[in-house]
Design a protein around this motif. Structure first.
Motif, PDB file in Angstrom:
ATOM      1  N   ILE A  24     -24.268-112.831  -1.313  1.00 10.22           N
ATOM      2  CA  ILE A  24     -24.071-112.236   0.021  1.00 10.22           C
ATOM      3  C   ILE A  24     -23.457-110.843  -0.093  1.00 10.22           C
ATOM      4  CG2 ILE A  24     -22.720-112.445   2.151  1.00 10.22           C
ATOM      5  CD1 ILE A  24     -23.122-115.478   1.927  1.00 10.22           C
ATOM      6  N   GLU A  25     -22.449-110.713  -0.968  1.00  8.32           N
ATOM      7  CA  GLU A  25     -21.799-109.398  -1.143  1.00  8.32           C
ATOM      8  C   GLU A  25     -22.801-108.375  -1.673  1.00  8.32           C
ATOM      9  OE1 GLU A  25     -19.630-106.101  -2.643  1.00  8.32           O
ATOM     10  OE2 GLU A  25     -20.774-107.484  -3.888  1.00  8.32           O
ATOM     11  N   GLN A  26     -23.682-108.806  -2.577  1.00  9.32           N
ATOM     12  CA  GLN A  26     -24.680-107.887  -3.150  1.00  9.32           C
ATOM     13  C   GLN A  26     -25.712-107.477  -2.101  1.00  9.32           C
ATOM     14  OE1 GLN A  26     -24.593-106.712  -6.400  1.00  9.32           O
ATOM     15  NE2 GLN A  26     -26.066-105.311  -5.576  1.00  9.32           N
ATOM     16  N   LEU A  27     -26.184-108.458  -1.293  1.00  6.55           N
ATOM     17  CA  LEU A  27     -27.157-108.159  -0.241  1.00  6.55           C
ATOM     18  C   LEU A  27     -26.593-107.171   0.777  1.00  6.55           C
ATOM     19  CD1 LEU A  27     -28.826-111.618   0.412  1.00  6.55           C
ATOM     20  CD2 LEU A  27     -29.970-109.519  -0.269  1.00  6.55           C
ATOM     21  N   ALA A  28     -25.347-107.406   1.166  1.00  8.57           N
ATOM     22  CA  ALA A  28     -24.694-106.488   2.117  1.00  8.57           C
ATOM     23  C   ALA A  28     -24.620-105.083   1.545  1.00  8.57           C
ATOM     24  CB  ALA A  28     -23.302-107.002   2.468  1.00  8.57           C
ATOM     25  N   SER A  29     -24.343-104.984   0.249  1.00 11.06           N
ATOM     26  CA  SER A  29     -24.271-103.673  -0.412  1.00 11.06           C
ATOM     27  C   SER A  29     -25.625-102.983  -0.406  1.00 11.06           C
ATOM     28  CB  SER A  29     -23.770-103.852  -1.847  1.00 11.06           C
ATOM     29  OG  SER A  29     -23.776-102.620  -2.548  1.00 11.06           O
ATOM     30  N   TRP A  30     -26.712-103.771  -0.679  1.00 12.28           N
ATOM     31  CA  TRP A  30     -28.050-103.171  -0.685  1.00 12.28           C
ATOM     32  C   TRP A  30     -28.434-102.658   0.699  1.00 12.28           C
ATOM     33  CZ3 TRP A  30     -30.596-107.732  -3.768  1.00 12.28           C
ATOM     34  CH2 TRP A  30     -30.246-107.618  -5.113  1.00 12.28           C
ATOM     35  N   ILE A  31     -28.179-103.466   1.727  1.00 18.46           N
ATOM     36  CA  ILE A  31     -28.533-103.045   3.088  1.00 18.46           C
ATOM     37  C   ILE A  31     -27.738-101.802   3.483  1.00 18.46           C
ATOM     38  CG2 ILE A  31     -28.415-103.724   5.517  1.00 18.46           C
ATOM     39  CD1 ILE A  31     -29.054-106.571   4.606  1.00 18.46           C
ATOM     40  N   GLU A  32     -26.461-101.769   3.104  1.00 13.84           N
ATOM     41  CA  GLU A  32     -25.633-100.600   3.429  1.00 13.84           C
ATOM     42  C   GLU A  32     -26.167 -99.331   2.775  1.00 13.84           C
ATOM     43  OE1 GLU A  32     -21.614-100.865   2.033  1.00 13.84           O
ATOM     44  OE2 GLU A  32     -20.865 -99.603   3.641  1.00 13.84           O
ATOM     45  N   GLU A  33     -26.673 -99.462   1.529  1.00 15.26           N
ATOM     46  CA  GLU A  33     -27.223 -98.293   0.829  1.00 15.26           C
ATOM     47  C   GLU A  33     -28.578 -97.889   1.407  1.00 15.26           C
ATOM     48  OE1 GLU A  33     -25.222 -99.350  -3.528  1.00 15.26           O
ATOM     49  OE2 GLU A  33     -27.383 -99.390  -3.282  1.00 15.26           O
ATOM     50  N   ASP A  34     -29.475 -98.887   1.669  1.00 12.38           N
ATOM     51  CA  ASP A  34     -30.833 -98.582   2.125  1.00 12.38           C
ATOM     52  C   ASP A  34     -30.863 -98.020   3.542  1.00 12.38           C
ATOM     53  OD1 ASP A  34     -31.703 -99.469  -0.272  1.00 12.38           O
ATOM     54  OD2 ASP A  34     -32.322-101.452   0.404  1.00 12.38           O
ATOM     55  N   CYS A  35     -29.939 -98.448   4.398  1.00 11.44           N
ATOM     56  CA  CYS A  35     -29.993 -98.094   5.822  1.00 11.44           C
ATOM     57  C   CYS A  35     -28.832 -97.199   6.242  1.00 11.44           C
ATOM     58  CB  CYS A  35     -30.018 -99.361   6.680  1.00 11.44           C
ATOM     59  SG  CYS A  35     -31.314-100.520   6.208  1.00 11.44           S
ATOM     60  N   GLU A  36     -28.295 -96.469   5.289  1.00  6.84           N
ATOM     61  CA  GLU A  36     -27.089 -95.663   5.583  1.00  6.84           C
ATOM     62  C   GLU A  36     -27.337 -94.653   6.697  1.00  6.84           C
ATOM     63  OE1 GLU A  36     -23.866 -92.814   3.228  1.00  6.84           O
ATOM     64  OE2 GLU A  36     -25.594 -93.669   2.174  1.00  6.84           O
ATOM     65  N   GLU A  37     -28.563 -94.041   6.737  1.00  5.53           N
ATOM     66  CA  GLU A  37     -28.807 -92.975   7.689  1.00  5.53           C
ATOM     67  C   GLU A  37     -29.146 -93.475   9.081  1.00  5.53           C
ATOM     68  OE1 GLU A  37     -30.579 -89.763   4.469  1.00  5.53           O
ATOM     69  OE2 GLU A  37     -31.773 -90.372   6.188  1.00  5.53           O
ATOM     70  N   VAL A  38     -29.585 -94.734   9.232  1.00  8.74           N
ATOM     71  CA  VAL A  38     -30.034 -95.216  10.533  1.00  8.74           C
ATOM     72  C   VAL A  38     -29.097 -96.218  11.177  1.00  8.74           C
ATOM     73  CG1 VAL A  38     -32.445 -94.796   9.988  1.00  8.74           C
ATOM     74  CG2 VAL A  38     -31.446 -97.005   9.437  1.00  8.74           C
ATOM     75  N   LEU A  39     -28.195 -96.810  10.380  1.00  5.86           N
ATOM     76  CA  LEU A  39     -27.271 -97.803  10.951  1.00  5.86           C
ATOM     77  C   LEU A  39     -26.200 -97.123  11.799  1.00  5.86           C
ATOM     78  CD1 LEU A  39     -26.634-100.437   8.140  1.00  5.86           C
ATOM     79  CD2 LEU A  39     -27.681-100.824  10.332  1.00  5.86           C
ATOM     80  N   PRO A  40     -25.894 -97.668  12.962  1.00  2.00           N
ATOM     81  CA  PRO A  40     -24.759 -97.137  13.736  1.00  2.00           C
ATOM     82  C   PRO A  40     -23.446 -97.423  13.019  1.00  2.00           C
ATOM     83  CG  PRO A  40     -25.618 -99.154  14.709  1.00  2.00           C
ATOM     84  CD  PRO A  40     -26.570 -98.787  13.619  1.00  2.00           C
ATOM     85  N   GLU A  41     -22.411 -96.664  13.373  1.00  2.80           N
ATOM     86  CA  GLU A  41     -21.127 -96.801  12.697  1.00  2.80           C
ATOM     87  C   GLU A  41     -20.576 -98.213  12.849  1.00  2.80           C
ATOM     88  OE1 GLU A  41     -21.252 -93.430  10.898  1.00  2.80           O
ATOM     89  OE2 GLU A  41     -19.511 -94.724  10.755  1.00  2.80           O
ATOM     90  N   GLU A  42     -20.798 -98.841  14.002  1.00  2.00           N
ATOM     91  CA  GLU A  42     -20.278-100.189  14.221  1.00  2.00           C
ATOM     92  C   GLU A  42     -20.900-101.182  13.235  1.00  2.00           C
ATOM     93  OE1 GLU A  42     -20.924-101.596  18.144  1.00  2.00           O
ATOM     94  OE2 GLU A  42     -19.754-103.416  17.888  1.00  2.00           O
ATOM     95  N   SER A  43     -22.224-101.021  12.996  1.00  2.00           N
ATOM     96  CA  SER A  43     -22.897-101.910  12.047  1.00  2.00           C
ATOM     97  C   SER A  43     -22.406-101.671  10.632  1.00  2.00           C
ATOM     98  CB  SER A  43     -24.407-101.694  12.120  1.00  2.00           C
ATOM     99  OG  SER A  43     -24.883-102.014  13.395  1.00  2.00           O
ATOM    100  N   LYS A  44     -22.150-100.395  10.271  1.00  2.00           N
ATOM    101  CA  LYS A  44     -21.595-100.105   8.943  1.00  2.00           C
ATOM    102  C   LYS A  44     -20.237-100.780   8.771  1.00  2.00           C
ATOM    103  CE  LYS A  44     -23.896 -95.617   8.343  1.00  2.00           C
ATOM    104  NZ  LYS A  44     -23.692 -94.163   8.181  1.00  2.00           N
ATOM    105  N   GLU A  45     -19.421-100.746   9.836  1.00  2.00           N
ATOM    106  CA  GLU A  45     -18.107-101.396   9.764  1.00  2.00           C
ATOM    107  C   GLU A  45     -18.266-102.904   9.587  1.00  2.00           C
ATOM    108  OE1 GLU A  45     -16.094-100.253  13.294  1.00  2.00           O
ATOM    109  OE2 GLU A  45     -15.903 -98.141  12.726  1.00  2.00           O
ATOM    110  N   HIS A  46     -19.259-103.502  10.272  1.00  2.00           N
ATOM    111  CA  HIS A  46     -19.474-104.944  10.143  1.00  2.00           C
ATOM    112  C   HIS A  46     -19.915-105.299   8.727  1.00  2.00           C
ATOM    113  CE1 HIS A  46     -20.206-105.275  14.771  1.00  2.00           C
ATOM    114  NE2 HIS A  46     -18.940-105.164  14.450  1.00  2.00           N
ATOM    115  N   LEU A  47     -20.793-104.476   8.151  1.00  2.00           N
ATOM    116  CA  LEU A  47     -21.220-104.726   6.778  1.00  2.00           C
ATOM    117  C   LEU A  47     -20.057-104.600   5.812  1.00  2.00           C
ATOM    118  CD1 LEU A  47     -24.698-102.959   6.592  1.00  2.00           C
ATOM    119  CD2 LEU A  47     -24.238-105.376   6.364  1.00  2.00           C
ATOM    120  N   ALA A  48     -19.214-103.547   6.030  1.00  2.00           N
ATOM    121  CA  ALA A  48     -18.041-103.376   5.164  1.00  2.00           C
ATOM    122  C   ALA A  48     -17.099-104.571   5.292  1.00  2.00           C
ATOM    123  CB  ALA A  48     -17.322-102.076   5.522  1.00  2.00           C
TER     124      ALA A  48
END
Length: 594
Positions: free
Chosen positions: A394-418
Motif C-alpha cells: 500500500i505504501e509503495q502504491l501510494a508513492s507511485w500514484i503521488e509521483e505519476d499524478c503530481e501535476e494533476v492532483l489537487p493539494e488536498e489529494s496530495k495531503e491524503h496520499l501523504a
C-alpha cells in the motif's frame, strides 16, 4: 470469578474485532468517493486545458487572416506611393515593371493580382482611351452602364491570369462600385462585399481590396476635396479559396471553419480541403466576428477529428484506475486483518486449550511448556511478518500514484496520499516494535562491566537528531547485564529526543548507589508528563501526543518496565507536568531475575 468475567469480556472484544464493521465500510466508501472526486477534478482541469488549446487554435486562424490582409494592404499602399512618386501619369510599362519586381506569386501567396483602377469623368473618356491605345491598341472599357462616372481597370498583373479584367468598368456592379466610392470618400483601404471575379472560371466567392490615391499626392482633409481630387485606386482581386490556401497550412491543422460576410458564405474548408476530417460531434465550437477594412467577417470555428485524436484524457483515467486499485487494496487489507484476527483468536483458543492440558502435567513436561512459549513467539513473528507485506504494498502504491499524478492532483489529494503513506509507515514501525517486544530475551544474564558515558554516547550517535541534543553522563563503570541495560538506556534516550517539543535539548544522566541498587536517572528539559498520566505512560501502545506529531509505537517505556521489573527493579516517573521529565530506575546490583 472477576478474572473470568474480565477474560470473557476481552474475548468478546477480540471476537468483535475479527469482523468487518461499519467504520471499515465507511472508510472504503470515503476512499472511493475521494478517488472519483480526484478523477472528476482532473478531468475538469484537462477539459479546461483542451478548451484553452482550442481557443488558441481558433484565434490563430483569425490572426493569420488579419495578418495576411495587413500584408496585402501594405503592398497596395506601396503601389500608391509608387504612383505618387512618378511625376507624370504612370504608363503600362512602368506599372508592369514595378509589379514584376514585387514577385507577387512568390512573396504574396493567395493574392490573385495587383492593379490600378482610374476614376474617369465623362469628358475625359476620349483622352483616357487615346492614351491607353498608344501602348495597347486593343484596350477597351466594358461593359456599358448608366452611371455618370467610370472606374475602368487600367492595369493588372500578372496579365495572363487577369486578361478578362483589363478595361472592366467596375461601376457596372453595385458591390464593386459602392465600395470604391466608400474608399474614395474615406481615404482608407476597404474591401468589397462578396463578388464573383470575371477571371474566375469556377465562379467561387471573392472580393476586391482598394486603396485610394489622389491628385497632388496626400490624402485631402475634407470629403468634398477627396471627391474632387480622386485619381483612382490601387487594387487587388482575391479568390477566397486561393487566398485561404495561401494563408493556412494543411499540416498540424486541428480546427475547421467557415467565413461569412453577413449572409454570404465566403469560405468553407469542409468543401475546399479534402484532408480535413469533419467531426460530426465536435468537442468545441466558437464564433468570432472581426471588422476587416469596412466589412464584418464572421468565423464559425469547430474542432475536427485531428483535434480529438491528438487530445485525450489519459491522465484522469490513470488517476481513476490507480485510485480504484488503492481502494481495492484497502478493502483487501481490512478483510485480511479481520481474517488474521479470527485466525489469531482461533489459534489462541487452541493454544489456551493445549496450555491448560499441559498445565496439568507441568511437573512432568517443562520441555513441552517451553516449546509452547516458542510456538507463541513464532506465531507473533509470523503474524507480524504477514501483516507487513500488504502494508508495504500500500505504501509503495501510494508513492507511485503521488509521483505519476503530481501535476494533476489537487493539494488536498496530495495531503491524503501523504497521510496514507505516513499511517502505513507508522503501522510498520508498530509491528516491528511489537515483534521486538514479543521476542525480548528475558533469560538470565550475568553482570558485565559497562562504562556509562561511553555506552550513552554510542547510543546517541546512532539516533536521529543526535547533533541537536547534548548528553551529560558521569564517566564511571558499573556491573550490570550489558544487553538488557543497553535496551533500557537506548529507549530512555530515544524517548527524550522523540518527544521533545524543541529542535535542541539537554539530556542528563545521574548515577548513585542506593542500598543494593544501582540508581540511574535520566532527566531532560522537554515537556513534562502530568502526574495523572505517569502510570498510563508505561503501558503498551500509549503515547501522550498525537501520532501524527510523534512517530512512535508507544512501547518504549513498556519495554523498559518489563526488563527492569524482570530483574527485580523498579521504574517511576518524576515530573510536574510542565517542563522536564525524570525517569528513575532502581536496578539490583546482583541482577538476579525472577
Amino acid at each position: 470469578m472477576d478474572d473470568g468475567l474480565n477474560n470473557n469480556e476481552k474475548k468478546n472484544k477480540l471476537v468483535r474485532a475479527s469482523k468487518m464493521h461499519t467504520v471499515h465500510w465507511l472508510i472504503v466508501l470515503l476512499s472511493v468517493i475521494l478517488t472519483f472526486s480526484a478523477w472528476y477534478y482532473s478531468q475538469s482541469q484537462q477539459s479546461q486545458k483542451l478548451e484553452i488549446q482550442f481557443e488558441r487554435e481558433a484565434e490563430k486562424v483569425v490572426h493569420l487572416v488579419k495578418e495576411r490582409m495587413t500584408l496585402y494592404e501594405n503592398v497596395l499602399w506601396g503601389g500608391v506611393a509608387y504612383i505618387d512618386a512618378v511625376e507624370t501619369d504612370i504608363t503600362y510599362k512602368q506599372w508592369s515593371t514595378y509589379s514584376n519586381s514585387l514577385q507577387i506569386d512568390i512573396n504574396y501567396p493567395g493574392i490573385n493580382g495587383f492593379g490600378v483602377i482610374h476614376n474617369i469623368q465623362p469628358e475625359n473618356v476620349d483622352s483616357y482611351l487615346q492614351k491607353q491605345h498608344q501602348q495597347r491598341p486593343n484596350y477597351q472599357m466594358h461593359p456599358s452602364h448608366s452611371h455618370h462616372e467610370f472606374w475602368p481597370i487600367t492595369f493588372v498583373e500578372p496579365l495572363d491570369s487577369n486578361q478578362q479584367a483589363i478595361g472592366l468598368d467596375i461601376a457596372f456592379e453595385n458591390n464593386r462600385y459602392s465600395s470604391i466610392k466608400k474608399a474614395r470618400d474615406s481615404g482608407d483601404a476597404l474591401l468589397t462585399a462578396p463578388i464573383i471575379l470575371v477571371q474566375d472560371d469556377k465562379q467561387s466567392p471573392g472580393f476586391l481590396f482598394y486603396t485610394p490615391f489622389y491628385k497632388e499626392g496626400a490624402k485631402p482633409k475634407t470629403l468634398e476635396q477627396r471627391r474632387e481630387l480622386i485619381e483612382g485606386v490601387t487594387y487587388a482581386p482575391f479568390i477566397m479559396e486561393k487566398l485561404m490556401k495561401g494563408i493556412l497550412e494543411k499540416s498540424n491543422k486541428y480546427v475547421s471553419f467557415q467565413i461569412w460576410d453577413g449572409t454570404d458564405l465566403l469560405f468553407d474548408d469542409h468543401l475546399n480541403d479534402d484532408a480535413i476530417k469533419i467531426d460530426k460531434s465536435p468537442l468545441f465550437n466558437q464564433k468570432i466576428e472581426t471588422d476587416l477594412y469596412g466589412r464584418t467577417w464572421t468565423f464559425l470555428i469547430q474542432s475536427n477529428i485531428s483535434f480529438r485524436q491528438n487530445t485525450t484524457l489519459n491522465q484522469s483515467s490513470v488517476i481513476l484506475i490507480g485510485g480504484l486499485i488503492i481502494d481495492g487494496f484497502l478493502l483487501i487489507l481490512f478483510l485480511f486483518l479481520t481474517k488474521a484476527n479470527r485466525q489469531a483468536l482461533k489459534y489462541a483458543e487452541k493454544m489456551t486449550a493445549e496450555l491448560k492440558e499441559k498445565t496439568k502435567h507441568l511437573e512432568k513436561s517443562n520441555i513441552d511448556l517451553e516449546k509452547s512459549n516458542n510456538d507463541l513467539e513464532q506465531f507473533s513473528y509470523v503474524a507480524s511478518h504477514d501483516l507487513k507485506s500488504p502494508l508495504n504494498a500500500i505504501e509503495q502504491l501510494a508513492s507511485w500514484i503521488e509521483e505519476d499524478c503530481e501535476e494533476v492532483l489537487p493539494e488536498e489529494s496530495k495531503e491524503h496520499l501523504a497521510l496514507l503513506r505516513q499511517r502505513s509507515k507508522r503501522m510498520l514501525k508498530l509491528l516491528d516494535d511489537l515483534l521486538d517486544y514479543s521476542r525480548l530475551n528475558l533469560t538470565t544474564a550475568s553482570n558485565d562491566k559497562v562504562n556509562l558515558a561511553e555506552k550513552a554516547q554510542d547510543i546517541l550517535s546512532l539516533l536521529e537528531s543526535n547533533d541537536n541534543f547534548s548528553c551529560l553522563v558521569p564517566d564511571i563503570e558499573i556491573n550490570i547485564p550489558q544487553l538488557p541495560f543497553e535496551i533500557v538506556l537506548r529507549n530512555l534516550i530515544s524517548n527524550s529526543i522523540k518527544h521533545h517539543d524543541k529542535p535542541t535539548g539537554q539530556i542528563t544522566i545521574h548515577y548513585a548507589k542506593k542500598d543494593n541498587f544501582h540508581e540511574i536517572s535520566l532527566e531532560d528539559d522537554g515537556p513534562g508528563i502530568p502526574k495523572a498520566f505517569h502510570d498510563k505512560a508505561m503501558e503498551m501502545f500509549q503515547t501522550l501526543q498525537s501520532r501524527d506529531k510523534v512517530e512512535g509505537s508507544g512501547m518504549g517505556l513498556a519495554m523498559i518496565k518489563r526488563i527492569v521489573v524482570h530483574y527485580n527493579g523498579s521504574v517511576n516517573i518524576i515530573s510536574d507536568g510542565k517542563r522536564g521529565t525524570k525517569i528513575n530506575i532502581l536496578w539490583p546490583m546482583n541482577s538476579q531475575p525472577d
